[in-house]
Design a protein around this motif. Sequence first.
Motif, PDB file in Angstrom:
ATOM      1  N   ARG A 147       0.806  -1.174  -0.099  1.00 14.96           N
ATOM      2  CA  ARG A 147       0.023  -0.195   0.387  1.00 14.96           C
ATOM      3  C   ARG A 147       0.363   1.197   0.255  1.00 14.96           C
ATOM      4  NH1 ARG A 147      -1.180   2.135   4.486  1.00 14.96           N
ATOM      5  NH2 ARG A 147      -1.037   0.542   5.304  1.00 14.96           N
ATOM      6  N   LEU A 148       1.747   0.998   0.677  1.00 14.89           N
ATOM      7  CA  LEU A 148       2.922   2.402   0.465  1.00 14.89           C
ATOM      8  C   LEU A 148       3.551   2.782  -0.380  1.00 14.89           C
ATOM      9  CD1 LEU A 148       3.612   2.258   4.544  1.00 14.89           C
ATOM     10  CD2 LEU A 148       2.083   3.550   3.423  1.00 14.89           C
ATOM     11  N   VAL A 149       4.261   1.305  -0.819  1.00 13.67           N
ATOM     12  CA  VAL A 149       4.738   1.806  -1.722  1.00 13.67           C
ATOM     13  C   VAL A 149       4.370   1.101  -3.338  1.00 13.67           C
ATOM     14  CG1 VAL A 149       7.492   0.986  -0.595  1.00 13.67           C
ATOM     15  CG2 VAL A 149       6.458  -0.648  -2.159  1.00 13.67           C
ATOM     16  N   GLY A 150       3.277   0.743  -3.762  1.00 12.45           N
ATOM     17  CA  GLY A 150       2.591  -0.017  -4.439  1.00 12.45           C
ATOM     18  C   GLY A 150       2.290   0.941  -6.236  1.00 12.45           C
ATOM     19  N   ALA A 151       2.814   2.569  -5.768  1.00  8.34           N
ATOM     20  CA  ALA A 151       2.029   3.691  -6.551  1.00  8.34           C
ATOM     21  C   ALA A 151       3.327   2.863  -7.860  1.00  8.34           C
ATOM     22  CB  ALA A 151       1.665   4.596  -6.048  1.00  8.34           C
ATOM     23  N   SER A 152       4.214   3.276  -7.120  1.00  2.00           N
ATOM     24  CA  SER A 152       5.968   3.183  -8.153  1.00  2.00           C
ATOM     25  C   SER A 152       6.560   2.199  -8.688  1.00  2.00           C
ATOM     26  CB  SER A 152       6.849   3.948  -7.734  1.00  2.00           C
ATOM     27  OG  SER A 152       7.298   3.226  -6.076  1.00  2.00           O
ATOM     28  N   VAL A 153       5.753   0.837  -8.731  1.00  2.00           N
ATOM     29  CA  VAL A 153       5.624  -0.213  -8.699  1.00  2.00           C
ATOM     30  C   VAL A 153       5.384  -1.377 -10.209  1.00  2.00           C
ATOM     31  CG1 VAL A 153       6.015  -2.595  -7.639  1.00  2.00           C
ATOM     32  CG2 VAL A 153       6.110  -1.374  -6.475  1.00  2.00           C
ATOM     33  N   ARG A 154       6.232  -0.718 -10.892  1.00  6.57           N
ATOM     34  CA  ARG A 154       6.006  -1.544 -12.335  1.00  6.57           C
ATOM     35  C   ARG A 154       6.327  -3.062 -12.844  1.00  6.57           C
ATOM     36  NH1 ARG A 154       3.832   1.912 -11.781  1.00  6.57           N
ATOM     37  NH2 ARG A 154       3.752   4.370 -13.197  1.00  6.57           N
ATOM     38  N   LEU A 168       0.599 -13.172  -4.979  1.00  4.85           N
ATOM     39  CA  LEU A 168      -0.366 -13.421  -5.279  1.00  4.85           C
ATOM     40  C   LEU A 168      -1.930 -12.863  -4.387  1.00  4.85           C
ATOM     41  CD1 LEU A 168      -0.311 -15.702  -8.244  1.00  4.85           C
ATOM     42  CD2 LEU A 168       0.312 -13.322  -8.975  1.00  4.85           C
ATOM     43  N   GLY A 169      -1.219 -13.086  -3.169  1.00  9.65           N
ATOM     44  CA  GLY A 169      -2.362 -13.401  -2.022  1.00  9.65           C
ATOM     45  C   GLY A 169      -2.483 -11.493  -1.192  1.00  9.65           C
ATOM     46  N   ALA A 170      -1.223 -11.627  -1.527  1.00  8.42           N
ATOM     47  CA  ALA A 170      -0.578  -9.851  -1.434  1.00  8.42           C
ATOM     48  C   ALA A 170      -1.638  -8.842  -2.229  1.00  8.42           C
ATOM     49  CB  ALA A 170       0.108  -9.168  -1.127  1.00  8.42           C
ATOM     50  N   TRP A 171      -1.066  -9.031  -3.827  1.00 13.37           N
ATOM     51  CA  TRP A 171      -1.343  -8.554  -4.232  1.00 13.37           C
ATOM     52  C   TRP A 171      -3.039  -8.341  -4.546  1.00 13.37           C
ATOM     53  CZ3 TRP A 171       2.261  -6.158  -6.197  1.00 13.37           C
ATOM     54  CH2 TRP A 171       2.505  -5.458  -7.401  1.00 13.37           C
ATOM     55  N   ARG A 172      -4.250  -9.486  -4.315  1.00 15.35           N
ATOM     56  CA  ARG A 172      -5.760  -9.638  -4.419  1.00 15.35           C
ATOM     57  C   ARG A 172      -5.885  -8.813  -3.130  1.00 15.35           C
ATOM     58  NH1 ARG A 172      -5.108 -15.068  -6.205  1.00 15.35           N
ATOM     59  NH2 ARG A 172      -6.025 -14.872  -8.035  1.00 15.35           N
ATOM     60  N   GLY A 175      -6.269  -5.495  -3.605  1.00 14.53           N
ATOM     61  CA  GLY A 175      -7.376  -4.914  -4.406  1.00 14.53           C
ATOM     62  C   GLY A 175      -6.897  -4.507  -6.232  1.00 14.53           C
ATOM     63  N   TRP A 176      -6.142  -5.366  -6.564  1.00 21.96           N
ATOM     64  CA  TRP A 176      -5.583  -5.018  -7.959  1.00 21.96           C
ATOM     65  C   TRP A 176      -5.994  -6.559  -8.107  1.00 21.96           C
ATOM     66  CZ3 TRP A 176       0.053  -3.284  -5.103  1.00 21.96           C
ATOM     67  CH2 TRP A 176      -0.144  -2.500  -4.888  1.00 21.96           C
ATOM     68  N   GLU A 177      -5.444  -6.337  -9.555  1.00 23.45           N
ATOM     69  CA  GLU A 177      -5.705  -7.649 -10.341  1.00 23.45           C
ATOM     70  C   GLU A 177      -5.605  -8.509 -10.058  1.00 23.45           C
ATOM     71  OE1 GLU A 177      -4.871  -6.905 -14.084  1.00 23.45           O
ATOM     72  OE2 GLU A 177      -5.612  -8.431 -15.126  1.00 23.45           O
ATOM     73  N   VAL A 178      -5.517  -9.985 -10.244  1.00 23.51           N
ATOM     74  CA  VAL A 178      -4.632 -11.254 -10.997  1.00 23.51           C
ATOM     75  C   VAL A 178      -5.343 -11.445 -11.994  1.00 23.51           C
ATOM     76  CG1 VAL A 178      -3.831 -12.834  -9.658  1.00 23.51           C
ATOM     77  CG2 VAL A 178      -3.567 -10.489  -8.527  1.00 23.51           C
ATOM     78  N   PRO A 179      -4.755 -11.902 -13.370  1.00 24.63           N
ATOM     79  CA  PRO A 179      -5.767 -12.971 -14.308  1.00 24.63           C
ATOM     80  C   PRO A 179      -5.904 -14.509 -13.869  1.00 24.63           C
ATOM     81  CG  PRO A 179      -3.177 -12.013 -14.747  1.00 24.63           C
ATOM     82  CD  PRO A 179      -3.164 -11.855 -13.090  1.00 24.63           C
ATOM     83  N   ARG A 180      -7.040 -15.059 -13.900  1.00 23.43           N
ATOM     84  CA  ARG A 180      -7.285 -16.199 -13.442  1.00 23.43           C
ATOM     85  C   ARG A 180      -7.118 -16.646 -15.122  1.00 23.43           C
ATOM     86  NH1 ARG A 180      -8.573 -17.212  -8.498  1.00 23.43           N
ATOM     87  NH2 ARG A 180      -9.652 -15.482  -7.198  1.00 23.43           N
ATOM     88  N   TRP A 192       1.936 -10.754 -16.252  1.00 17.47           N
ATOM     89  CA  TRP A 192       1.051  -9.193 -15.812  1.00 17.47           C
ATOM     90  C   TRP A 192      -0.344  -8.914 -15.176  1.00 17.47           C
ATOM     91  CZ3 TRP A 192       4.080  -5.207 -17.376  1.00 17.47           C
ATOM     92  CH2 TRP A 192       4.740  -5.528 -17.989  1.00 17.47           C
ATOM     93  N   VAL A 193       0.181  -8.252 -14.167  1.00 18.07           N
ATOM     94  CA  VAL A 193      -1.043  -7.999 -13.053  1.00 18.07           C
ATOM     95  C   VAL A 193      -1.124  -6.332 -13.353  1.00 18.07           C
ATOM     96  CG1 VAL A 193      -0.362 -10.348 -11.456  1.00 18.07           C
ATOM     97  CG2 VAL A 193       1.321  -8.095 -11.045  1.00 18.07           C
ATOM     98  N   GLY A 194      -2.243  -6.441 -12.054  1.00 13.25           N
ATOM     99  CA  GLY A 194      -2.805  -4.781 -12.273  1.00 13.25           C
ATOM    100  C   GLY A 194      -2.166  -4.458 -11.262  1.00 13.25           C
ATOM    101  N   GLY A 195      -2.618  -2.907 -10.627  1.00 19.73           N
ATOM    102  CA  GLY A 195      -1.640  -2.132 -10.114  1.00 19.73           C
ATOM    103  C   GLY A 195      -2.514  -1.349  -9.692  1.00 19.73           C
ATOM    104  N   PRO A 196      -2.361   0.037  -9.271  1.00 16.82           N
ATOM    105  CA  PRO A 196      -2.987   0.329  -8.264  1.00 16.82           C
ATOM    106  C   PRO A 196      -3.109   1.683  -9.471  1.00 16.82           C
ATOM    107  CG  PRO A 196      -0.951   1.097  -7.448  1.00 16.82           C
ATOM    108  CD  PRO A 196      -0.253  -0.442  -8.244  1.00 16.82           C
ATOM    109  N   HIS A 197      -2.689   1.670 -11.113  1.00 16.88           N
ATOM    110  CA  HIS A 197      -2.807   2.246 -12.279  1.00 16.88           C
ATOM    111  C   HIS A 197      -3.619   1.561 -13.228  1.00 16.88           C
ATOM    112  CE1 HIS A 197      -0.067   5.562 -10.296  1.00 16.88           C
ATOM    113  NE2 HIS A 197       0.875   4.452 -10.329  1.00 16.88           N
TER     114      HIS A 197
END
Length: 238
Positions: A147-154, A168-172, A175-180, A192-197
């Motif tokens: 949550r604190l550093v995710g905005a810049s992560v690519r 992947l658990g933390a990603w979900r 609230g960020w997209e993880v493909p199924r 490729w997974v989702g992120g804050p952007h």
Amino acid sequence: MSARRPATLAELDAGIVACRSCPRLVRWREKVATEKRAAFRDEEYWGRPVPGFGAEEPAILVVGLAPAAHGANRTGRMFTGDRSGDWLFASMHRVGLATQPTSTHVGDGLELIGTRVVAPVRCAPPDNKPTPTEKQRCAPWLDHELRLVGASVRCVVVLGSIGWAATLGAWRRSGWEVPRPQPRFGHGAEAWVGGPHGPGTVRLLGCYHPSQQNTFTGRLTEPMLDDVLGRAAGTLRP
Ligand code: SF4
């Protein structure tokens, strides 16, 4: 862990370092720190949970498993002072993600370039094996860090299948997209997974953990490690 939601990385680090939520791991990390390995008997061990290390606005996250008993549990810095770290930081230096190839102690001058190293479990576990309950208890610390550093992560490089599942658990939970179906771990695996952007904005790369079990047996070689970390380093180039 504390129910308080850290607002800054400094607060997060302070909360992690003070955590005593897992009785077995608290006993183990402190026992190791007291008994010490003979080669380090003159050193004062850290003996506490280990916070993340590196850039505060990282483009790249490297996710390990947990501190090593005589590595980060001794030095207080992720992957510092053990063979896994020797491999990891030498490779990060070769591909342009670290300012020097060695990492021996806090204050040794090492800086990570656009990269932060974290772990889903912050205390050294016996035999490098945290229990499912311990992994679950520690997970909120990684959630807070994302949550604190995710905005810049690519790009996220995950070292090993346990870290992959935890990431992947933390990603979900963030609230960020993880493909199924969920991307499967493997060395060189990519998704490729989702992120804050938005969806599909973060590159996820799998890499065998540079544990001695993998490096001694040749399951992981330096070129294999350089290949994955080099792909991650491409994130820093325009
Ligand atoms: S493993 Fe995590 S939750 Fe458990 S005591 Fe260490 S820092 Fe706290």
